[in-house]
Scaffold this active site. Structure first.
Site, short mmCIF file in Angstrom:
data_model
loop_
_atom_site.label_atom_id
_atom_site.label_comp_id
_atom_site.label_asym_id
_atom_site.label_seq_id
_atom_site.Cartn_x
_atom_site.Cartn_y
_atom_site.Cartn_z
N LYS A 221 38.33 50.63 15.82
CA LYS A 221 38.65 49.87 17.04
C LYS A 221 37.52 48.94 17.46
O LYS A 221 36.37 49.10 17.05
CB LYS A 221 39.03 50.84 18.16
CG LYS A 221 40.43 51.40 17.87
CD LYS A 221 41.10 52.01 19.06
CE LYS A 221 42.54 52.35 18.65
NZ LYS A 221 43.13 53.37 19.50
N ARG A 256 43.13 60.46 14.72
CA ARG A 256 44.04 59.47 14.11
C ARG A 256 43.15 58.45 13.40
O ARG A 256 42.43 57.71 14.06
CB ARG A 256 44.89 58.83 15.19
CG ARG A 256 45.92 57.85 14.67
CD ARG A 256 46.72 57.25 15.83
NE ARG A 256 47.73 56.35 15.33
CZ ARG A 256 47.50 55.08 15.00
NH1 ARG A 256 46.29 54.56 15.12
NH2 ARG A 256 48.48 54.32 14.56
#
Ligand code: HH2
Length: 279
Positions: A221, A256
């Site tokens: 991210k 995840r």
């Protein structure tokens, strides 16, 4: 020891679980989307599984900042052929969607977990998942993907995120969903600045209502780009693995991730260290 139920599977949470990302989109933020490439998508899912993923998370609509929504038809066209193949392997499959029509088709095709970045925000979603035996991941997001990173704003990010998750958990329980089917996720990068993300990571264990298992999605991210001097997505593996380990140390039960093998190796080191502490 905690455990959770996920369709016909039951997972013990005595070790962190790896949720491998399989993006069936044309526009995912990390550039790994495989929309319309059936063989490549199936091969990618197979690789994630063989590298040690415990659950495969298939998503056919990007939620990256600025993403435009897909229609139900587009999402199903991208998702179903790969989902059917992967479910035929007899492995736990999650579907990342916020559309009730997609949830219903995914569950009929054999999905065991519904991962909803809107925490079942659609009025029809809760009815669909509560009628099944799937696990449900409830994620916090401020705003919607198209605009969520414009002006994220909180008084106290930790208490706002945990209260929101608490309300969504209570809605599920009131609709008859057993607590052992629920996971919660603070939604790193979903309507949050770097400082908000760091505050949530620091106190991760405190975001979970009822002590429910926490899923953390930090992999690749932009916060990791920001923390590493602006590294592009393709160069964020080391930061992603570090973030995954730190998330486990701060309370995450499921990770995840895009890079399953690297995450699994890092978890092996952590497990050995933790084991030594109990001897
Ligand atoms: N992050 C993404 C998508 N789905 N679901 C949960 N529960 N938690 C997350 O942090 C999360 C998520 C974004 O990652 P990715 O799927 O790789 O990108 P895109 O949405 O652009 O396809």
């Amino acid at each position: 020891m905690k455990s959770f139920r996920c369709g016909s599977y039951r997972f013990s949470l005595d070790r962190p679980l790896i949720v491998g990302v399989v993006n069936l989109t044309p526009d995912s933020f990390s550039g790994d989307g495989l929309a319309g490439k059936h063989a490549a998508a199936v091969a990618h899912a197979r690789r994630q599984w063989e590298e040690g993923a415990d659950i495969l998370d298939l998503g056919a609509e990007s939620s990256r900042p600025g993403a435009m929504p897909a229609t139900v038809g587009e999402e199903l066209d991208r998702l179903l052929p790969v989902l059917e193949t992967v479910c035929s392997w007899g492995v736990p499959v999650s579907v990342d969607t916020c559309k009730p029509e997609v949830m219903a088709r995914a569950l009929s095709a054999g999905a065991s977990l519904i991962n909803d970045i809107t925490a079942l925000g659609h009025p029809d979603a809760l009815g669909i998942v509560s009628d099944s035996d799937c696990a449900i991941c409830l994620m916090h997001m401020q705003g919607e993907p198209r605009t969520m990173q414009a002006h994220p704003c909180y008084g106290d990010v930790l208490s706002e995120v945990s209260s929101f998750l608490g309300r969504r958990v209570e809605a599920c329980v009131a609709a008859g969903v057993d607590e052992d089917r629920l996971l919660v996720d603070p939604g790193f990068g979903f309507g949050k600045t770097l400082q908000h993300n760091l505050a949530l990571l620091r106190s991760l264990g405190r975001v979970a209502p009822r002590g429910l298992p926490i899923l953390a999605g930090l992999s690749r991210k932009s916060m990791l780009g920001a923390l590493t001097g602006g590294r592009p997505v393709a160069e964020r593996q080391a930061a992603s693995v570090a973030a995954a380990l730190l998330a486990v140390q701060r309370g995450a039960h499921l990770l995840r991730v895009h890079d399953v093998a690297a995450t699994k190796d890092a978890l092996a080191v952590l497990a050995a260290l933790n084991e030594g502490e109990t001897q």
